[in-house]
Design an enzyme around this catalytic site. Structure first.
Site, mmCIF file in Angstrom:
data_model
loop_
_atom_site.group_PDB
_atom_site.id
_atom_site.type_symbol
_atom_site.label_atom_id
_atom_site.label_comp_id
_atom_site.label_asym_id
_atom_site.label_seq_id
_atom_site.Cartn_x
_atom_site.Cartn_y
_atom_site.Cartn_z
ATOM 1 N N ILE A 121 3.261 -1.677 -2.710
ATOM 2 C CA ILE A 121 2.086 -1.447 -1.879
ATOM 3 C C ILE A 121 2.118 -0.004 -1.395
ATOM 4 O O ILE A 121 3.103 0.434 -0.800
ATOM 5 C CB ILE A 121 2.061 -2.403 -0.670
ATOM 6 C CG1 ILE A 121 2.143 -3.875 -1.125
ATOM 7 C CG2 ILE A 121 0.850 -2.137 0.207
ATOM 8 C CD1 ILE A 121 1.013 -4.331 -2.016
ATOM 9 N N GLU A 122 1.043 0.701 -1.651
ATOM 10 C CA GLU A 122 0.886 2.074 -1.177
ATOM 11 C C GLU A 122 -0.171 2.053 -0.081
ATOM 12 O O GLU A 122 -1.254 1.506 -0.265
ATOM 13 C CB GLU A 122 0.426 2.958 -2.334
ATOM 14 C CG GLU A 122 0.203 4.400 -1.989
ATOM 15 C CD GLU A 122 -0.242 5.235 -3.199
ATOM 16 O OE1 GLU A 122 -0.522 6.431 -2.999
ATOM 17 O OE2 GLU A 122 -0.332 4.690 -4.322
#
Length: 132
Positions: A121-122
């Site tokens: 997850i960015e």
């Protein structure tokens, strides 16, 4: 030729829907929703992520749906320092960042973390945004 305008929803295959709902709701601040048939999802803006348990896949499905195979980037208007503080306060390990990257609309500053299934997850903020 056809024209695609936007993404309506994505489907994440997860090991445990309740655990995924908790993470995306409490950690990333997404709205938890329930669809007919007790299917669960999270919503933010005009997008939805439907959460399908690997043990109870909904047809039709991808060829190899497995937990932990996604790489998603979410954009925030919050200061990256505020996101870092929130993640640390909730014992979420930051894998990398803040780092400079390129998003769809220009330069971004990003933090990388893993969700409970190991999806990358960015969380990114466009650099031209004014720090809040």
């Amino acid at each position: 030729m056809i024209s695609i305008d936007t993404i309506d929803h994505l489907v994440l295959t997860v090991a445990d829907v309740d655990r995924a709902v908790e993470f995306y709701g409490r950690i990333l601040g997404m709205e938890v929703v329930t669809f007919p048939g007790d299917r669960r999802a999270v919503r933010f803006g005009h997008q939805t992520i439907k959460l399908h348990a690997a043990s109870e896949l909904v047809e039709p499905t991808a060829t190899h749906p497995v937990p932990g195979s996604a790489n998603l980037c979410f954009v925030t208007t919050d200061a990256i320092s505020r996101v870092q503080e929130h993640l640390r306060a909730n014992d979420v390990r930051i894998e990398e960042g803040p780092v400079s990257r390129t998003g769809t609309d220009g330069s971004i500053t990003s933090l990388y973390l893993l969700d409970p299934d190991g999806n990358l997850i960015e969380v990114a903020r466009y650099d031209e945004e004014t720090e809040q």
